[in-house]
Design a protein around this motif. Sequence first.
Motif, PDB file in Angstrom:
ATOM      1  N   ASN A   2       0.829  -1.195   0.000  1.00 33.18           N
ATOM      2  CA  ASN A   2       0.000   0.000   0.000  1.00 33.18           C
ATOM      3  C   ASN A   2       0.867   1.251   0.000  1.00 33.18           C
ATOM      4  O   ASN A   2       1.940   1.283   0.586  1.00 33.18           O
ATOM      5  N   LYS A   3       0.375   2.272  -0.655  1.00 34.80           N
ATOM      6  CA  LYS A   3       1.044   3.580  -0.688  1.00 34.80           C
ATOM      7  C   LYS A   3       0.139   4.599  -0.015  1.00 34.80           C
ATOM      8  O   LYS A   3      -1.081   4.503  -0.072  1.00 34.80           O
ATOM      9  N   ARG A   4       0.722   5.580   0.591  1.00 33.28           N
ATOM     10  CA  ARG A   4      -0.038   6.651   1.230  1.00 33.28           C
ATOM     11  C   ARG A   4      -0.052   7.857   0.304  1.00 33.28           C
ATOM     12  O   ARG A   4       0.970   8.239  -0.252  1.00 33.28           O
TER      13      ARG A   4
END
Length: 56
Positions: A2-4
Amino acid sequence: MNKRVTIQIPDDLYRVISRYGDLHGLDPDDYATMALQRHLEDLQDIAAAEAVKTAL
């Protein structure tokens, strides 16, 4: 993985996201992610329909 992503949104939009998140048992981040995902899926569906329409 996951990326923010960090975005700035108006306070009134944040209140809407928070309210709908509460109704569905989600925190604002999860609700915004779900809404964005659904919107992108809708755009993909529209593009696919347009491609079929153009091919006919």
